[in-house]
Scaffold this active site. Structure first.
Site, PDB file in Angstrom:
ATOM      1  N   VAL A 173       0.841  -1.204   0.000  1.00 27.89           N
ATOM      2  CA  VAL A 173       0.000   0.000   0.000  1.00 27.89           C
ATOM      3  C   VAL A 173       0.873   1.249   0.000  1.00 27.89           C
ATOM      4  O   VAL A 173       0.636   2.198  -0.770  1.00 27.89           O
ATOM      5  CB  VAL A 173      -0.946  -0.002   1.219  1.00 27.89           C
ATOM      6  N   ASP A 233     -14.325 -10.439   8.411  1.00 26.24           N
ATOM      7  CA  ASP A 233     -15.722 -10.069   8.248  1.00 26.24           C
ATOM      8  C   ASP A 233     -16.185  -9.061   9.288  1.00 26.24           C
ATOM      9  O   ASP A 233     -16.885  -8.097   8.961  1.00 26.24           O
ATOM     10  CB  ASP A 233     -16.597 -11.328   8.317  1.00 26.24           C
ATOM     11  N   ASP A 264      -8.427 -17.815   8.581  1.00 25.11           N
ATOM     12  CA  ASP A 264      -9.588 -18.693   8.471  1.00 25.11           C
ATOM     13  C   ASP A 264     -10.023 -18.922   7.023  1.00 25.11           C
ATOM     14  O   ASP A 264     -10.683 -19.917   6.714  1.00 25.11           O
ATOM     15  CB  ASP A 264     -10.772 -18.123   9.251  1.00 25.11           C
ATOM     16  N   ARG A 283       4.192 -36.697  13.463  1.00 23.20           N
ATOM     17  CA  ARG A 283       4.177 -38.045  12.886  1.00 23.20           C
ATOM     18  C   ARG A 283       5.402 -38.856  13.344  1.00 23.20           C
ATOM     19  O   ARG A 283       5.302 -40.070  13.558  1.00 23.20           O
ATOM     20  CB  ARG A 283       4.139 -37.980  11.362  1.00 23.20           C
ATOM     21  N   GLN A 298      -0.322 -20.688  14.584  1.00 23.58           N
ATOM     22  CA  GLN A 298      -0.680 -20.572  13.171  1.00 23.58           C
ATOM     23  C   GLN A 298      -0.870 -19.124  12.728  1.00 23.58           C
ATOM     24  O   GLN A 298      -0.966 -18.851  11.525  1.00 23.58           O
ATOM     25  CB  GLN A 298      -1.971 -21.349  12.907  1.00 23.58           C
TER      26      GLN A 298
END
Length: 327
Positions: free
Chosen positions: A27, A107, A132, A159, A258
């Site tokens: 920007v 949102d 999300d 794992r 995350q």
């Protein structure tokens, strides 16, 4: 025909997402390229109400493209939910001579920005920034790809321990009401099962699936769980499953890991495209729209087509996960 703008402000609101800094940088650079001054608003809508607005300089955005979080800071403001709070924010923008606003968030932030624009006439371009990936009108939001890759790295590490101990692991990922992270990280990570919705309703099917896998000779398994509206739900699911199939299990809740970390190249490029496009949109007289990317093309969607309309996962991906977890 373009609209003569002297000053554009940029704000990050709601939850942070990797790539927000890359977008702020884009920007700024797009504004300088067009001969426009770019201002930053600290601490989201709270800072807007308080007038915490400053002119961004070149050194402010130097070496931030690789940084997670947001240099502007972010927050959630109860006062901004009121017309009086939004008017305070508008007064601060007018006092600083701000002609247009670029909003990076999700949102909830878009709802506030839409009210501000309708009540005051300030032109606003929104940019989807949330891990999300639940924003309608764009294939991907800034931060999603990074969040998936962070989850994938954790699954790959877990794992090793699962194989070594012959153990069942439940890996819970973020996503609020969205299952995008769980779906993509689970498929990429070779999960034995994906719990994408209310996990307690899936326990019976999950147990039958795991029992089938262990009967076939599998000695370990990783189940990826979408947190949904109930962070920590994996503990209850793990307890039920362990009691049913008589196998020791462990839970790893990835949580806010995350949301941080260096953004992936995919998120950096998306942030650059959307940031530059938002500046150009304001200069071309647009407002009340979100800029996104669909099929690699930059698109603009009216707020009315975006706000409150959650993007849903592709059902074909769920089918794919079922095929890949059947062994």
């Amino acid at each position: 025909m373009g609209v003569k703008m002297q000053r554009i402000a940029v704000v990050t609101s709601g939850g942070d997402a990797p790539g927000m800094n890359a977008c702020i940088r884009a920007v700024y650079r797009a504004g300088v390229y067009a001969g426009v001054e770019i201002y930053g608003i600290r601490r989201g809508y709270t800072g807007m109400i308080d007038g915490d607005i400053y002119k961004i300089q070149r050194h402010d955005v130097g070496n931030i493209i690789h940084q997670g979080g947001t240099i502007l800071g972010t927050s959630r403001s109860d006062e901004f939910r009121t017309p009086e709070g939004r008017q305070k924010a508008a007064d601060q923008l007018f006092e600083k001579g701000i002609d247009g606003l670029i909003l990076i968030g999700g949102d909830g932030s878009f709802k506030g920005g839409n009210y501000l624009s309708e009540e005051t006439g300030i032109p606003i371009i929104a940019i989807p920034g949330t891990i999300d990936n639940d924003i309608a009108g764009t294939d991907f939001s800034i931060g999603f790809d990074t969040a998936v890759n962070i989850a994938l790295e954790s699954i790959d590490r877990i794992r090793d321990t699962a194989i070594s101990h012959g153990r069942l692991f439940f890996v819970e990922v973020m996503g609020h009401t969205s299952s995008f992270i769980a779906l993509e990280a689970g498929i990429a990570g070779g999960a034995a099962y994906l719990v994408l919705h209310d996990g307690h309703q899936e326990v019976e099917e999950l147990c039958l699936h795991l029992e089938s896998l262990f009967t076939k000779g599998k000695h370990h398994a990783i189940v990826v769980v979408a947190e949904g509206d109930h962070p920590g739900c994996s503990f209850g699911i793990s307890k039920q499953v362990s009691a049913r199939i008589k196998m020791e299990s462990r839970v790893c809740v990835l949580g806010h890991t995350q949301r941080g970390g260096s953004p992936t190249s995919r998120d950096r490029v998306l942030a650059a495209k959307l940031g530059v496009s938002a500046v150009n949109a304001l200069l071309n007289g647009q407002g009340g729209v979100m800029v996104g990317e669909i099929k690699r093309e930059v698109v603009f969607q009216p707020f009315s087509d975006v706000i409150g309309k959650q993007q849903t996962t592709d059902p074909r991906m769920a089918v794919l996960s079922r095929i890949l977890t059947g062994f």
